[in-house]
Design a protein around this motif. Structure first.
Motif, short mmCIF file in Angstrom:
data_model
loop_
_atom_site.label_atom_id
_atom_site.label_comp_id
_atom_site.label_asym_id
_atom_site.label_seq_id
_atom_site.Cartn_x
_atom_site.Cartn_y
_atom_site.Cartn_z
N LEU B 91 9.59 -9.69 -11.92
CA LEU B 91 8.37 -9.95 -12.66
C LEU B 91 8.81 -9.95 -14.12
CD1 LEU B 91 5.24 -10.14 -12.37
CD2 LEU B 91 5.17 -7.71 -12.79
N VAL B 133 -0.28 -5.55 -2.34
CA VAL B 133 -0.73 -5.35 -3.72
C VAL B 133 -2.25 -5.31 -3.82
CG1 VAL B 133 1.33 -6.42 -4.70
CG2 VAL B 133 -0.67 -7.82 -4.23
N GLN B 152 -1.41 -9.92 -12.49
CA GLN B 152 -0.26 -9.02 -12.46
C GLN B 152 0.08 -8.64 -11.02
OE1 GLN B 152 0.88 -8.28 -15.58
NE2 GLN B 152 2.61 -7.10 -14.86
N ARG B 153 -0.95 -8.37 -10.24
CA ARG B 153 -0.73 -8.02 -8.85
C ARG B 153 -0.13 -9.19 -8.07
NH1 ARG B 153 -4.69 -3.80 -6.80
NH2 ARG B 153 -5.34 -2.72 -8.68
N LEU B 156 3.44 -9.43 -8.80
CA LEU B 156 4.17 -8.42 -8.03
C LEU B 156 4.33 -8.86 -6.58
CD1 LEU B 156 2.76 -4.99 -9.18
CD2 LEU B 156 5.16 -5.57 -8.85
N LEU B 167 14.48 -4.69 -7.56
CA LEU B 167 13.25 -5.22 -8.16
C LEU B 167 13.36 -5.07 -9.67
CD1 LEU B 167 10.18 -3.95 -6.13
CD2 LEU B 167 10.88 -6.31 -6.49
N LEU B 169 11.14 -5.29 -12.85
CA LEU B 169 9.73 -5.38 -13.23
C LEU B 169 9.59 -5.18 -14.73
CD1 LEU B 169 8.26 -3.19 -10.34
CD2 LEU B 169 8.55 -5.67 -10.38
N PRO B 172 5.23 -3.92 -15.68
CA PRO B 172 4.41 -4.24 -14.49
C PRO B 172 2.98 -3.75 -14.57
CG PRO B 172 5.90 -2.44 -14.00
CD PRO B 172 6.25 -2.92 -15.38
N THR B 173 2.70 -2.77 -15.41
CA THR B 173 1.32 -2.25 -15.41
C THR B 173 0.49 -2.81 -16.54
OG1 THR B 173 2.06 -0.33 -16.65
CG2 THR B 173 1.92 -0.10 -14.27
N ILE B 184 0.41 0.93 -8.67
CA ILE B 184 1.74 0.39 -8.92
C ILE B 184 2.79 1.50 -8.86
CG2 ILE B 184 3.21 -0.80 -10.60
CD1 ILE B 184 1.04 -2.55 -9.37
N VAL B 188 5.91 1.63 -6.45
CA VAL B 188 7.30 1.75 -6.91
C VAL B 188 7.99 2.91 -6.19
CG1 VAL B 188 8.71 2.42 -8.88
CG2 VAL B 188 6.97 0.65 -9.15
#
Lengths: 290, 321
Positions: B91, B133, B152-153, B156, B167, B169, B172-173, B184, B188
């Motif tokens: 991501l 997700v 965003q989801r 992911l 991964l 990221l 990511p949040t 999230i 993770v």
């Protein structure tokens, strides 16, 4: 080579077909693409109606003004000629404009939206992605041309009589052969667009703005079309990609006259080779920052 | 400075002298030696503009380094892009979607781009990723209508289309509500428990502290530090609250506490560095009381990662120039 390797190698081309299909479906699901196709389908209808109104009182349409082949005058006798007339009318601008939009957007549009980086980390592979994109633009060339041809055929059949076809050279052939020649003409027209498709794709690899790439491609098309009509510039004209475009009319002669069409194909092949490799060189080494 | 390791086998990501200078001369990443152990949840920290995303782009083969080398999952990048990236979910700099396609169709397209992805299981894998997700209910909606958190989801989900070894990221949040952030984080942890290495860039230090086992801090294109999270944030300080600060300082100094400072009724100092030589904390308290210092509060405050970060970068979250 291990068994797994062999397996990967043998399925790779099929899976690339999957990417090509995904490309094409994605292109065709954009509203913009559908609008372009609608415009292309509308042109033959407009020409058909105009000719019909013009000749409604029994007179004949004015003797084909302009440089293009004089197909328009023949439409009233045979609706099939609307196919030739429409392709001759859309080939100089409408069709290449649609190709310029789709090809120009191909890479730049994805870069602009940011989806390009996700395709590349998938990983689509830069060469594989570029080839898939070019293939989908070529498919769109064919689709666009067929949309014009089919719309013209339907309009022609509805508004004018159909029957044996009198070719430009005076020979008369059965309707079925005329239909076959119409299909051939459509294929030749689609092939005539491969050059601008490669040019548009190359421009598309230069920028991160889809709009800029589309505008540049279409702008170049207009410029080249103008240069192609200026007599003083005749020295460069044989190297301009639209120069032999209207040679497809030679398919409606008996015997078919191939010389100019051969020049057309050679010229298109040259453009595809030059701009295709330029696009490849640029795209495979470029920093993807968008 | 973290020690660059030659044993790339146990590192999911390792770089040596990785440098990127953009056209125009801007040095975005400067001699980066990064070592991300396999199986770690690795926090990649730094203020905006410190070179985090440029580093990630180089690791993913999107841009070519000016000099230096990077290895991902033991193979050189960007040369091994084709064999490495199918094992990596990423991501990068926020999600990017086809607005005119549904969420599900977006994932189908990204999966079709991967030549090693099995087309026959594509549908089920896409549905599983959507489920994972929490987007299953909105899968048929056009991505254009998604909120930032939903996008965003979906991004992911694209990273989770296949089981991954690594991964990556990037923030990511971003754009997620607190509930989404929790989800999230638990995702993770779940992935890390399965053995996936997670490389997480963020400016939310709290987030890093909660989920990461290791972290690295970047500033102005350079790596400032890297290592296990406890090592970065555990520089604990002794804090004593007393109405007799002067006396307390004297007693503590005798016992080897350094860097003592009194501020009102609050006395702070650094405990001796060597953990073996560290006496029982209560002994400090006993000594203070024996010396007649009236102790109202006594304890060790662990510096948060944020304090460590600000101390290291000296610039908080201002954009680096």
């Amino acid at each position: 080579m291990s068994q797994a390797d062999t397996l990967t190698r043998s399925v790779w081309p099929i899976r690339s077909l999957g990417l090509f299909r995904s490309e094409l479906v994605t292109v065709l699901r954009r509203w913009r693409t559908l609008a372009l196709l609608a415009v292309l389908a509308g042109v033959p209808v407009l020409i058909g109606i105009a000719v019909r109104i013009e000749t409604g009182d029994g007179g004949s349409a004015g003797g084909g003004g302009g440089g293009g082949p004089a197909f328009v005058a023949l439409i009233t006798n045979n609706g099939l000629f609307l196919v030739f007339a429409s392709l001759a009318a859309t080939l100089p601008f409408f069709l290449p404009m649609a190709i310029g939009v789709v090809a120009g957007d191909a890479v730049a549009g994805e870069a602009n939206a940011g989806t390009l980086r996700y395709l590349l980390v998938a990983p689509a592979g830069r060469t594989r992605l570029l080839v898939s994109k070019y293939a989908s633009v070529l498919a769109f060339c064919l689709i666009g041309t067929l949309v014009v041809a089919v719309s013209a055929l339907v309009t022609g059949a509805l508004l004018f009589p159909l029957g044996d076809v009198t070719l430009l050279s005076g020979t008369t052939v059965p309707f079925s052969e005329g239909l076959l020649r119409a299909l051939l003409v459509a294929l030749v027209v689609a092939a005539s667009l491969t050059g601008i498709a490669a040019l548009g794709l190359f421009i598309s690899t230069l920028t991160n703005s889809g709009i800029a790439a589309m505008a540049t491609t279409v702008g170049l098309l207009i410029t080249v079309q103008i240069v192609d009509t200026i007599p003083q510039l005749h020295a460069v004209q044989p190297y301009l990609f639209p120069h032999y475009w209207l040679s497809f009319a030679d398919l409606v002669r008996d015997p078919v006259y191939w010389d100019e069409m051969r020049s057309n194909f050679q010229l298109q092949a040259l453009y595809v080779a030059v701009f295709g490799s330029a696009a490849w060189a640029r795209f495979t080494t470029r920093d993807i920052l968008a | 400075m973290g020690e660059p390791s030659a044993q790339t086998g146990e590192h999911a990501i390792s770089t040596s002298g990785l440098t990127k200078r953009y056209r125009g001369g801007q040095l975005a990443v400067d001699g980066l030696d990064l070592a991300v152990p396999r199986g770690s949840v690795f926090g990649f920290l730094g203020p905006n503009g410190s070179g985090k995303t440029t580093t990630i782009r180089m690791l993913m083969g999107l841009i070519a380094p000016t000099s230096g080398a990077a290895r991902v999952l033991g193979e050189p990048m960007p040369r091994a892009v084709r064999s490495v990236l199918p094992r990596v979910g990423a991501l990068i700099e926020g999600p990017a979607l086809y607005g005119f396609l549904s969420g599900r169709d977006n994932l189908l397209r990204f999966d079709a781009a991967d030549p090693t992805a099995e087309p026959r299981t594509r549908g089920t894998r896409v549905d599983t990723a959507l489920e994972r997700v929490g987007l299953a209910a909105a899968a048929g909606k056009k991505a254009r209508a998604y909120s930032l958190g939903m996008k965003q989801r979906l991004g992911l989900a694209a990273a989770l289309l296949r089981p991954r070894e690594l991964l990556v990221l990037d923030e990511p949040t971003n754009g997620l509500d607190p509930q989404g952030m929790r989800e999230i984080r638990s995702l993770v942890r779940e992935l890390a428990a399965d053995g996936t290495t997670v490389f997480l860039s963020s400016h939310l230090l709290d987030e890093i502290e909660q989920v990461c086992t290791h972290a690295a801090v970047m500033s102005r294109g350079r790596l400032i530090t890297q290592g296990p999270v406890e090592a970065l944030s555990s520089a604990g300080r002794l804090v004593v609250t007393t109405p007799d600060p002067a006396e307390a300082v004297r007693v503590l100094k005798e016992r080897g506490v350094t860097g003592l400072a009194a501020d009102g009724d609050r006395v702070t100092g650094e405990l001796p560095q060597d953990p073996a030589a560290l006496p029982e904390l209560a002994d400090f308290n006993a000594a203070l009381v024996a010396a007649g210092v009236r102790v109202r509060g006594f304890g060790v405050e662990r510096a948060s990662l944020e304090d460590a970060f600000v101390a290291l970068t000296g610039e908080g979250f201002d954009v680096a120039g």
